[in-house]
Design a protein around this motif. Structure first.
Motif, PDB file in Angstrom:
ATOM      1  N   UNK A 192      54.960  40.199  50.807  1.00  0.00           N
ATOM      2  CA  UNK A 192      54.673  39.878  49.409  1.00  0.00           C
ATOM      3  C   UNK A 192      53.177  39.648  49.160  1.00  0.00           C
ATOM      4  N   UNK A 193      52.496  39.033  50.159  1.00  0.00           N
ATOM      5  CA  UNK A 193      51.072  38.743  49.973  1.00  0.00           C
ATOM      6  C   UNK A 193      50.280  40.037  49.842  1.00  0.00           C
ATOM      7  N   UNK A 195      51.510  42.850  48.753  1.00  0.00           N
ATOM      8  CA  UNK A 195      51.871  43.437  47.459  1.00  0.00           C
ATOM      9  C   UNK A 195      51.071  42.773  46.338  1.00  0.00           C
ATOM     10  N   UNK A 196      51.024  41.434  46.399  1.00  0.00           N
ATOM     11  CA  UNK A 196      50.279  40.702  45.370  1.00  0.00           C
ATOM     12  C   UNK A 196      48.810  41.119  45.397  1.00  0.00           C
ATOM     13  N   UNK A 198      47.506  43.931  46.519  1.00  0.00           N
ATOM     14  CA  UNK A 198      47.355  45.313  46.045  1.00  0.00           C
ATOM     15  C   UNK A 198      47.348  45.341  44.519  1.00  0.00           C
ATOM     16  N   UNK A 199      48.284  44.594  43.915  1.00  0.00           N
ATOM     17  CA  UNK A 199      48.345  44.559  42.454  1.00  0.00           C
ATOM     18  C   UNK A 199      47.102  43.881  41.885  1.00  0.00           C
ATOM     19  N   UNK A 200      46.599  42.876  42.605  1.00  0.00           N
ATOM     20  CA  UNK A 200      45.384  42.191  42.156  1.00  0.00           C
ATOM     21  C   UNK A 200      44.142  43.054  42.348  1.00  0.00           C
ATOM     22  N   UNK A 201      44.316  44.252  42.858  1.00  0.00           N
ATOM     23  CA  UNK A 201      43.199  45.183  42.916  1.00  0.00           C
ATOM     24  C   UNK A 201      42.515  45.296  44.266  1.00  0.00           C
ATOM     25  N   UNK A 202      43.119  44.717  45.329  1.00  0.00           N
ATOM     26  CA  UNK A 202      42.485  44.782  46.641  1.00  0.00           C
ATOM     27  C   UNK A 202      42.878  46.071  47.356  1.00  0.00           C
TER      28      UNK A 202
ATOM     29  N   UNK B  48      59.281  47.309  40.442  1.00  0.00           N
ATOM     30  CA  UNK B  48      58.432  47.636  41.591  1.00  0.00           C
ATOM     31  C   UNK B  48      57.914  49.064  41.512  1.00  0.00           C
ATOM     32  N   UNK B  51      55.042  48.843  39.219  1.00  0.00           N
ATOM     33  CA  UNK B  51      53.906  48.192  39.864  1.00  0.00           C
ATOM     34  C   UNK B  51      53.246  49.105  40.890  1.00  0.00           C
ATOM     35  N   UNK B  53      54.625  49.546  43.874  1.00  0.00           N
ATOM     36  CA  UNK B  53      54.983  49.040  45.197  1.00  0.00           C
ATOM     37  C   UNK B  53      56.031  49.933  45.858  1.00  0.00           C
ATOM     38  N   UNK B  73      48.789  50.784  43.330  1.00  0.00           N
ATOM     39  CA  UNK B  73      48.944  49.568  42.519  1.00  0.00           C
ATOM     40  C   UNK B  73      47.613  49.055  41.964  1.00  0.00           C
ATOM     41  N   UNK B  78      47.754  46.450  36.083  1.00  0.00           N
ATOM     42  CA  UNK B  78      48.917  45.643  35.738  1.00  0.00           C
ATOM     43  C   UNK B  78      48.779  44.331  36.504  1.00  0.00           C
ATOM     44  N   UNK B  80      51.299  41.030  38.118  1.00  0.00           N
ATOM     45  CA  UNK B  80      52.705  40.735  38.386  1.00  0.00           C
ATOM     46  C   UNK B  80      52.882  39.286  38.811  1.00  0.00           C
ATOM     47  N   UNK B  82      55.473  37.119  40.919  1.00  0.00           N
ATOM     48  CA  UNK B  82      56.571  37.332  41.848  1.00  0.00           C
ATOM     49  C   UNK B  82      57.562  36.180  41.793  1.00  0.00           C
ATOM     50  N   UNK B  83      58.774  36.465  42.241  1.00  0.00           N
ATOM     51  CA  UNK B  83      59.823  35.448  42.263  1.00  0.00           C
ATOM     52  C   UNK B  83      59.393  34.245  43.105  1.00  0.00           C
ATOM     53  N   UNK B  86      54.141  34.318  45.525  1.00  0.00           N
ATOM     54  CA  UNK B  86      53.202  35.035  46.394  1.00  0.00           C
ATOM     55  C   UNK B  86      51.763  34.568  46.188  1.00  0.00           C
ATOM     56  N   UNK B 100      41.802  38.187  41.749  1.00  0.00           N
ATOM     57  CA  UNK B 100      41.810  39.491  41.058  1.00  0.00           C
ATOM     58  C   UNK B 100      40.487  39.804  40.375  1.00  0.00           C
ATOM     59  N   UNK B 147      47.133  33.557  37.558  1.00  0.00           N
ATOM     60  CA  UNK B 147      46.536  34.646  38.325  1.00  0.00           C
ATOM     61  C   UNK B 147      46.815  35.999  37.657  1.00  0.00           C
ATOM     62  N   UNK B 151      43.406  38.424  34.638  1.00  0.00           N
ATOM     63  CA  UNK B 151      43.078  39.846  34.721  1.00  0.00           C
ATOM     64  C   UNK B 151      42.933  40.485  33.347  1.00  0.00           C
TER      65      UNK B 151
END
Lengths: 299, 367
Positions: A192-193, A195-196, A198-202, B48, B51, B53, B73, B78, B80, B82-83, B86, B100, B147, B151
């Motif tokens: 998950x980290x 994924x987070x 990647x979405x945050x742009x890393x 997902x 996103x 993923x 991604x 975008x 996200x 998470x449940x 994260x 970000x 977080x 963005x």
């Protein structure tokens, strides 16, 4: 209310841990205390001289012995070179093998195999690899990659190449162990980290710096510590490959200790050397725990 | 800000599981779209995919009119939630919020400004120097929201963001989310299995089951006009009762639950002429639990169990007039007042026939 010292639960606990404790006492604690005691004497097997209390005389002699000082230095150089190299190499291998691709398990086994081999066997094989003359495998290889400009050397009897040759052997042998531990550390990082991130742009590299490395921190500390301690205990390869030579170029504290105690039967001197080794390892462990504790406090 | 479109999207996992099939959905710019369905229905997969993923197997994904199938991604703009939030455990709340922005390579002053704004908006200012593990569940949830917000992304994705919170906090943060979404105006896709969350949050709801889209529309419309029995039963707490129903030409009666209720169908046909096509055929009728009332002229049913909610109660019953050999399905009525009913007793229930919903034997609504 105070519990009685020997209630049934305490008794069970003592009973269960007794075998391990007795073993530890008998084979580690007592011999070490003996060593400390002996290090203050002049004990030498087969010597007609009476046993005498010498205080710190053995330690003074050891530190004025150029061979021992060289050994200590060699150990330090070994640690400074091997620990970072081996850790980085193991990390790279672990990162590669953490991906899913065909044959991952096969590669993991392959890289871990040297760890399973007895060190003495590994050393013998590497003696063959380092064989002198143009037909030695390493010489032939270097000749090939340098397009013929390499002059064949007798690595294990060369004052400049003996220690590096042992380092190379040790890295080859030890990397697999670190790799497996780092691999376990990598797999414990929650997907998950990433994924987070990647979405945050890393990107991949940023994910490595901001997620992988910080998450691996404790594993890395452990790996570095264990490798450092093992590096100070360096002996087998030296014994088999170079006998500490030439001119002490590849001697180590452990090698000097064994030489003193068993080849020259200077038991007291050997004991004093092990005490010094113990203190060095203790110091490193203490330093590591300090670093690790600081991290625990802020988290 | 942007609109989002799924065009005939399939997702088939490597091991062959079909998670999403011919999924088409258009989310308007600034809209709050809730994807809802039971677990395993494909709603999280849909999120997902958007996103980045997971990769789309077939079909097209568009964000702001741009095809993003092949886009990673980090290039989709975008954010996200998470449940499990994260959050980065090794970073302080401030570093988490900054992350970000630092990846976007904004200037230091701009990063500081945006973090301050978000922290102020979500009342996180006092927590900025703490680490995630020092925070409560609700605080972590707010950091995760923060977080995503700093963005200022084109689309917010939220994957069951409230499921780890207790009921009271959930209600509170639900209101908060609506407020934030309306004030920011960012297109939001929100995944949940909780139909109450779906009803309260969504501008529109998309209901999924077994990888297929069942119905899309504003919450009330879906509640009032479910497209099939799945939607009818899924929405509402408890969901709609489904009875077997037959129009008996000889008696002129609609027979419900194997004849427990007999209702003249003439007025129903007048309102819904298409019903006549199903004369004497197999059909299903649905009725919301709150539509029942007790009356001496109703059908007699046996009380199976009673749940009291204080101001009202849920009475589970089986219609007593059931043809032997048929499975007796338990139905439920929501009745006002405290529970005066006892298990095993008979009560009489009636309802306004106008409130009935009709479905084909396959479960599709009859227009």
């Amino acid at each position: 209310m105070r519990q009685p010292l020997l209630d049934s639960r305490n008794f069970t606990a003592a009973f269960m841990s007794a075998p391990a404790l007795v073993g530890l006492l008998l084979f580690v604690a007592v011999p070490f205390l003996f060593a400390v005691a002996l290090s203050f004497t002049n004990l030498r097997l087969g010597s007609p001289l009476p046993l005498e209390w010498m205080g710190f005389e053995q330690y003074r002699r050891i530190f004025s012995d150029p061979s021992f000082v060289r050994a200590l230095l060699n150990n330090l150089v070994f640690v400074v070179v091997v620990v970072p190299l081996q850790t980085v190499l193991a990390l790279v291998l672990a990162l590669l093998l953490n991906r899913r691709f065909y044959g991952t398990t096969w590669f993991r086994t392959l890289f871990f195999m040297p760890v399973v081999f007895p060190l003495s066997l590994v050393a013998v094989v590497w003696v063959l690899i380092f064989a002198p003359g143009p037909n030695g495998m390493m010489n032939a290889f270097l000749d090939l990659v340098s397009l013929g400009s390499w002059t064949p050397r007798d690595f294990l009897h060369d004052p400049y190449f003996a220690l590096p040759a042992i380092m190379l052997t040790s890295i080859w042998q030890g990397t697999g162990f670190q790799m497996v531990i780092l691999l376990a550390g990598l797999q414990a990082v929650p997907a998950e980290l990433y994924e987070a991130a990647a979405i945050d742009g890393a990107g991949r590299r940023q994910q490595f710096w901001h997620i992988t490395l910080p998450q691996l921190r404790n594993t890395l500390i452990f790996v570095v510590l264990v490798t450092t301690i093992l590096a100070f205990r360096l002996f087998d390869q030296v014994q088999i490959m170079t006998q500490g030579g030439p001119y002490d170029a590849s001697t180590t504290v452990m090698f000097e200790t064994v030489e003193a105690a068993f080849a020259r039967q200077q038991v007291a001197r050997g004991a004093a050397m092990t005490v010094i080794l113990f203190l060095v390892v203790l110091l490193i462990t203490w330093l590591q725990r300090r670093v690790a504790r600081q991290e625990r406090e802020v988290t | 800000m942007a609109d989002v479109e799924y065009r005939h999207v399939d997702k088939i996992f490597e091991e062959g599981t079909k998670a999403l099939e011919k999924f088409s959905l258009a989310v308007e710019d600034g809209e709050m779209m809730v994807l809802v369905g039971p677990s395993g229905c494909g709603k999280s997969t849909a999120l997902r995919l958007l996103a980045g993923l997971e990769a789309v197997s077939n079909g097209e994904l568009l964000i702001g009119g741009r095809l993003v199938n092949e886009c990673s991604p980090q290039h989709r703009d975008i954010a996200m939630v998470f449940q499990n939030y994260a959050l980065y455990p090794h970073m302080t709340v401030r570093r988490n919020l900054e992350f970000p922005l630092r990846m976007m390579k904004l200037s230091k002053s701009e990063i500081a400004r945006r973090v301050e704004d978000a922290a102020h908006l979500l009342t996180l200012t006092d927590l900025l120097e703490k680490r995630p593990r020092q925070l409560s569940g609700g605080q972590r949830q707010r950091v995760a929201m923060g977080r995503a917000m700093v963005r200022q992304p084109q689309v917010f994705l939220m994957d069951e963001p409230l499921s780890n919170l207790d009921a009271k906090l959930r209600t509170q943060i639900r209101t908060e989310i609506i407020r934030l979404q309306k004030s920011s105006g960012v297109t939001t896709i929100y995944v949940t299995h909780d139909q109450v969350e779906a009803m309260t949050l969504g501008d529109r709801i998309a209901i999924l089951n077994a990888g297929k889209l069942q119905q899309v529309g504003p919450p009330q419309e879906l509640y009032d006009h479910p497209a099939n029995t799945f939607v009818a039963v899924f929405l509402g707490n408890p969901g709609m009762n489904i009875f077997d129903a037959t129009l008996n030409r000889d008696t002129g009666m609609l027979q419900l639950a194997a004849g427990a209720w007999q209702i003249p169908f003439e007025p129903l046909l007048a309102r819904k002429p298409s019903l006549s096509e199903y004369m004497e055929g197999a059909m299903l009728a649905g009725l919301r639990p709150e539509m029942f009332s007790t009356s001496t002229s109703g059908a007699e049913v046996t009380v199976e169990s009673v749940e009291s909610l204080g101001h009202e109660c849920l009475v589970y019953f089986t219609a007593s007039c059931v043809v032997p050999g048929r499975d007796q399905k338990t139905q439920v009525a929501r009745l006002p007042g405290p529970a005066l009913y006892e298990t095993g007793n008979s009560i009489q229930l009636s309802f306004d026939p106008e409130r009935l919903h009709f479905f084909t034997a396959d479960g599709d609504a009859i227009a």
